[in-house]
Design a protein around this motif. Sequence first.
Motif, PDB file in Angstrom:
ATOM      1  N   VAL A 108       0.851  -1.196   0.000  1.00  0.00           N
ATOM      2  CA  VAL A 108       0.000   0.000   0.000  1.00  0.00           C
ATOM      3  C   VAL A 108       0.890   1.249   0.000  1.00  0.00           C
ATOM      4  O   VAL A 108       1.657   1.480   0.936  1.00  0.00           O
ATOM      5  CB  VAL A 108      -0.970   0.009   1.199  1.00  0.00           C
ATOM      6  N   ILE A 109       0.762   2.026  -1.068  1.00  0.00           N
ATOM      7  CA  ILE A 109       1.630   3.180  -1.347  1.00  0.00           C
ATOM      8  C   ILE A 109       0.753   4.421  -1.499  1.00  0.00           C
ATOM      9  O   ILE A 109      -0.419   4.317  -1.846  1.00  0.00           O
ATOM     10  CB  ILE A 109       2.405   2.945  -2.671  1.00  0.00           C
ATOM     11  N   ALA A 110       1.325   5.607  -1.287  1.00  0.00           N
ATOM     12  CA  ALA A 110       0.633   6.861  -1.619  1.00  0.00           C
ATOM     13  C   ALA A 110       1.430   7.616  -2.669  1.00  0.00           C
ATOM     14  O   ALA A 110       2.663   7.608  -2.656  1.00  0.00           O
ATOM     15  CB  ALA A 110       0.443   7.719  -0.375  1.00  0.00           C
ATOM     16  N   LEU A 111       0.708   8.260  -3.569  1.00  0.00           N
ATOM     17  CA  LEU A 111       1.305   9.109  -4.611  1.00  0.00           C
ATOM     18  C   LEU A 111       0.507  10.404  -4.623  1.00  0.00           C
ATOM     19  O   LEU A 111      -0.665  10.426  -5.003  1.00  0.00           O
ATOM     20  CB  LEU A 111       1.237   8.412  -5.974  1.00  0.00           C
ATOM     21  N   THR A 112       1.144  11.484  -4.192  1.00  0.00           N
ATOM     22  CA  THR A 112       0.402  12.725  -3.991  1.00  0.00           C
ATOM     23  C   THR A 112       1.069  13.931  -4.645  1.00  0.00           C
ATOM     24  O   THR A 112       2.296  14.046  -4.639  1.00  0.00           O
ATOM     25  CB  THR A 112       0.219  12.992  -2.475  1.00  0.00           C
ATOM     26  N   ASN A 113       0.242  14.817  -5.196  1.00  0.00           N
ATOM     27  CA  ASN A 113       0.695  16.146  -5.603  1.00  0.00           C
ATOM     28  C   ASN A 113       0.608  17.034  -4.372  1.00  0.00           C
ATOM     29  O   ASN A 113      -0.499  17.382  -3.920  1.00  0.00           O
ATOM     30  CB  ASN A 113      -0.201  16.716  -6.711  1.00  0.00           C
ATOM     31  N   TRP A 114       1.759  17.376  -3.810  1.00  0.00           N
ATOM     32  CA  TRP A 114       1.762  18.137  -2.540  1.00  0.00           C
ATOM     33  C   TRP A 114       3.097  18.858  -2.425  1.00  0.00           C
ATOM     34  O   TRP A 114       4.151  18.285  -2.697  1.00  0.00           O
ATOM     35  CB  TRP A 114       1.595  17.165  -1.369  1.00  0.00           C
ATOM     36  N   TRP A 131       1.137   4.847   7.980  1.00  0.00           N
ATOM     37  CA  TRP A 131       0.811   3.448   7.709  1.00  0.00           C
ATOM     38  C   TRP A 131       1.358   2.938   6.381  1.00  0.00           C
ATOM     39  O   TRP A 131       1.525   1.736   6.204  1.00  0.00           O
ATOM     40  CB  TRP A 131      -0.710   3.234   7.698  1.00  0.00           C
ATOM     41  N   PHE A 132       1.605   3.826   5.464  1.00  0.00           N
ATOM     42  CA  PHE A 132       1.998   3.421   4.109  1.00  0.00           C
ATOM     43  C   PHE A 132       3.402   2.814   4.079  1.00  0.00           C
ATOM     44  O   PHE A 132       4.277   3.212   4.850  1.00  0.00           O
ATOM     45  CB  PHE A 132       1.971   4.625   3.164  1.00  0.00           C
ATOM     46  N   GLU A 133       3.581   1.913   3.139  1.00  0.00           N
ATOM     47  CA  GLU A 133       4.939   1.391   2.913  1.00  0.00           C
ATOM     48  C   GLU A 133       5.849   2.503   2.398  1.00  0.00           C
ATOM     49  O   GLU A 133       7.038   2.524   2.679  1.00  0.00           O
ATOM     50  CB  GLU A 133       4.892   0.237   1.913  1.00  0.00           C
ATOM     51  N   GLY A 134       5.278   3.426   1.679  1.00  0.00           N
ATOM     52  CA  GLY A 134       6.028   4.587   1.208  1.00  0.00           C
ATOM     53  C   GLY A 134       5.082   5.622   0.620  1.00  0.00           C
ATOM     54  O   GLY A 134       3.962   5.294   0.220  1.00  0.00           O
ATOM     55  N   ILE A 135       5.527   6.879   0.600  1.00  0.00           N
ATOM     56  CA  ILE A 135       4.744   7.970   0.016  1.00  0.00           C
ATOM     57  C   ILE A 135       5.628   8.738  -0.956  1.00  0.00           C
ATOM     58  O   ILE A 135       6.720   9.187  -0.584  1.00  0.00           O
ATOM     59  CB  ILE A 135       4.214   8.941   1.093  1.00  0.00           C
ATOM     60  N   VAL A 136       5.158   8.874  -2.187  1.00  0.00           N
ATOM     61  CA  VAL A 136       5.851   9.687  -3.187  1.00  0.00           C
ATOM     62  C   VAL A 136       5.187  11.062  -3.195  1.00  0.00           C
ATOM     63  O   VAL A 136       4.013  11.197  -3.546  1.00  0.00           O
ATOM     64  CB  VAL A 136       5.794   9.037  -4.584  1.00  0.00           C
ATOM     65  N   VAL A 137       5.943  12.074  -2.765  1.00  0.00           N
ATOM     66  CA  VAL A 137       5.443  13.450  -2.668  1.00  0.00           C
ATOM     67  C   VAL A 137       6.022  14.251  -3.831  1.00  0.00           C
ATOM     68  O   VAL A 137       7.243  14.380  -3.962  1.00  0.00           O
ATOM     69  CB  VAL A 137       5.848  14.086  -1.319  1.00  0.00           C
ATOM     70  N   LEU A 155       6.641   3.459  -9.598  1.00  0.00           N
ATOM     71  CA  LEU A 155       6.725   2.045  -9.997  1.00  0.00           C
ATOM     72  C   LEU A 155       8.106   1.474  -9.711  1.00  0.00           C
ATOM     73  O   LEU A 155       8.240   0.366  -9.169  1.00  0.00           O
ATOM     74  CB  LEU A 155       6.407   1.904 -11.493  1.00  0.00           C
ATOM     75  N   ASN A 156       9.136   2.238 -10.039  1.00  0.00           N
ATOM     76  CA  ASN A 156      10.514   1.751  -9.868  1.00  0.00           C
ATOM     77  C   ASN A 156      10.926   1.683  -8.396  1.00  0.00           C
ATOM     78  O   ASN A 156      11.563   0.720  -7.960  1.00  0.00           O
ATOM     79  CB  ASN A 156      11.491   2.637 -10.638  1.00  0.00           C
ATOM     80  N   ARG A 157      10.566   2.709  -7.638  1.00  0.00           N
ATOM     81  CA  ARG A 157      10.991   2.781  -6.237  1.00  0.00           C
ATOM     82  C   ARG A 157      10.427   1.629  -5.411  1.00  0.00           C
ATOM     83  O   ARG A 157      11.092   1.112  -4.513  1.00  0.00           O
ATOM     84  CB  ARG A 157      10.555   4.118  -5.637  1.00  0.00           C
ATOM     85  N   PHE A 158       9.209   1.220  -5.732  1.00  0.00           N
ATOM     86  CA  PHE A 158       8.555   0.186  -4.922  1.00  0.00           C
ATOM     87  C   PHE A 158       8.367  -1.131  -5.681  1.00  0.00           C
ATOM     88  O   PHE A 158       7.611  -1.993  -5.239  1.00  0.00           O
ATOM     89  CB  PHE A 158       7.216   0.721  -4.384  1.00  0.00           C
ATOM     90  N   ASN A 159       9.084  -1.232  -6.801  1.00  0.00           N
ATOM     91  CA  ASN A 159       9.084  -2.487  -7.565  1.00  0.00           C
ATOM     92  C   ASN A 159       7.659  -2.957  -7.871  1.00  0.00           C
ATOM     93  O   ASN A 159       7.272  -4.091  -7.569  1.00  0.00           O
ATOM     94  CB  ASN A 159       9.859  -3.573  -6.797  1.00  0.00           C
ATOM     95  N   ILE A 160       6.887  -2.055  -8.467  1.00  0.00           N
ATOM     96  CA  ILE A 160       5.475  -2.319  -8.761  1.00  0.00           C
ATOM     97  C   ILE A 160       5.317  -2.705 -10.234  1.00  0.00           C
ATOM     98  O   ILE A 160       5.850  -2.031 -11.118  1.00  0.00           O
ATOM     99  CB  ILE A 160       4.620  -1.063  -8.463  1.00  0.00           C
ATOM    100  N   THR A 161       4.570  -3.757 -10.481  1.00  0.00           N
ATOM    101  CA  THR A 161       4.181  -4.126 -11.842  1.00  0.00           C
ATOM    102  C   THR A 161       2.886  -3.391 -12.152  1.00  0.00           C
ATOM    103  O   THR A 161       1.880  -3.587 -11.444  1.00  0.00           O
ATOM    104  CB  THR A 161       3.954  -5.643 -11.958  1.00  0.00           C
ATOM    105  N   PRO A 162       2.866  -2.520 -13.186  1.00  0.00           N
ATOM    106  CA  PRO A 162       1.678  -1.693 -13.440  1.00  0.00           C
ATOM    107  C   PRO A 162       0.367  -2.481 -13.488  1.00  0.00           C
ATOM    108  O   PRO A 162      -0.617  -2.099 -12.845  1.00  0.00           O
ATOM    109  CB  PRO A 162       1.983  -1.044 -14.800  1.00  0.00           C
ATOM    110  N   GLU A 163       0.380  -3.594 -14.214  1.00  0.00           N
ATOM    111  CA  GLU A 163      -0.852  -4.372 -14.408  1.00  0.00           C
ATOM    112  C   GLU A 163      -1.351  -5.007 -13.117  1.00  0.00           C
ATOM    113  O   GLU A 163      -2.520  -5.405 -13.026  1.00  0.00           O
ATOM    114  CB  GLU A 163      -0.625  -5.458 -15.468  1.00  0.00           C
ATOM    115  N   ASN A 164      -0.478  -5.111 -12.131  1.00  0.00           N
ATOM    116  CA  ASN A 164      -0.865  -5.719 -10.847  1.00  0.00           C
ATOM    117  C   ASN A 164      -1.183  -4.664  -9.784  1.00  0.00           C
ATOM    118  O   ASN A 164      -1.274  -4.987  -8.600  1.00  0.00           O
ATOM    119  CB  ASN A 164       0.254  -6.624 -10.319  1.00  0.00           C
ATOM    120  N   SER A 165      -1.338  -3.425 -10.221  1.00  0.00           N
ATOM    121  CA  SER A 165      -1.603  -2.344  -9.265  1.00  0.00           C
ATOM    122  C   SER A 165      -2.904  -1.615  -9.605  1.00  0.00           C
ATOM    123  O   SER A 165      -3.367  -1.626 -10.751  1.00  0.00           O
ATOM    124  CB  SER A 165      -0.436  -1.342  -9.258  1.00  0.00           C
ATOM    125  N   VAL A 166      -3.466  -0.996  -8.569  1.00  0.00           N
ATOM    126  CA  VAL A 166      -4.640  -0.136  -8.725  1.00  0.00           C
ATOM    127  C   VAL A 166      -4.293   1.223  -8.128  1.00  0.00           C
ATOM    128  O   VAL A 166      -3.753   1.301  -7.021  1.00  0.00           O
ATOM    129  CB  VAL A 166      -5.871  -0.715  -7.998  1.00  0.00           C
TER     130      VAL A 166
END
Length: 205
Positions: A108-114, A131-137, A155-166
Motif C-alpha cells: 500500500v503506497i501513496a502518490l500525492t501532488n503536494w 501506515w503506508f509502505e512509502g509515500i511519493v510526494v 513504480l521503480n521505487r517500490f518495484n510495482i508491476t503496473p498491471e498488478n496495481s490499482v
Amino acid sequence: MNKIDTVIFDLGGVLIDWNPEYVFLDAFNGDRGKMEWFFKNICTSDWNENQDAGYPLTKATEDLIKKFPEHEEYIKLFYGDWEKMLGGAIEGTVKILETLIKSKNYKVIALTNWSNETFPIAQKRFEFLQWFEGIVVSGNEKTRKPFKEIYDITLNRFNITPENSVFIDDNLRNIEAANALGINGIHFKTSKDLLQQLKKYNIQL
C-alpha cells in the motif's frame, strides 16, 4: 484480469479533505462569486500545482504579487493560512486503507501532488500517513501528476508491476495518465463507491 498486489492512494480529496474555500469564503465575506473569480484568475490551480512540483512557496507568492499587486492581501493568504485549508480525514476511505494494511495481502503506497513545504504539516496531523509502505510526494520529486516521470518513479521505487496495481485518485486526468502506463485506475468519488470498485478487482476487504 491480473491479480492485484499493490494499491496506490492519492491523498488530497481521497483520504484528506483539502479545500481553499475554508479560508477564502470567509476572506471574501461569503461572496462565492468573488472567491471563484479569484481562483480562476489569480491563485489558479495551475499556479498552486507549480508549487506541488517543488517551486518555493515564498517565491511563488512574491511572483504573483508582482503580477497582481492589487490582490496582495489575498495572495499572501493562500500559503499564509494554508493549514486552515486542511479539513479532516475522509473517514470512510481511512477505514478502507486500514483494512488493506491489516490484511497484509497488498503493498500500500501513496502518490500525492503536494508541496514538500506543507506536507510535513499533514504528516503531523494525520496518523494514518505513517501506515503506508512509502509515500511519493511530488514536491520532493520536482515533478507531479499527470506527468509520466512521477508514475515511473513510483513504480521503480517500490518495484510495482503496473498491471498488478490499482491507483485511486479524485482527478480523472491523473487516472488517465496512469492508465496510459498500464496501471489500473479508480476515479474516486465517494468512499462507498470506492469499496465497490475495489471489489471489482477482487480485492479482499
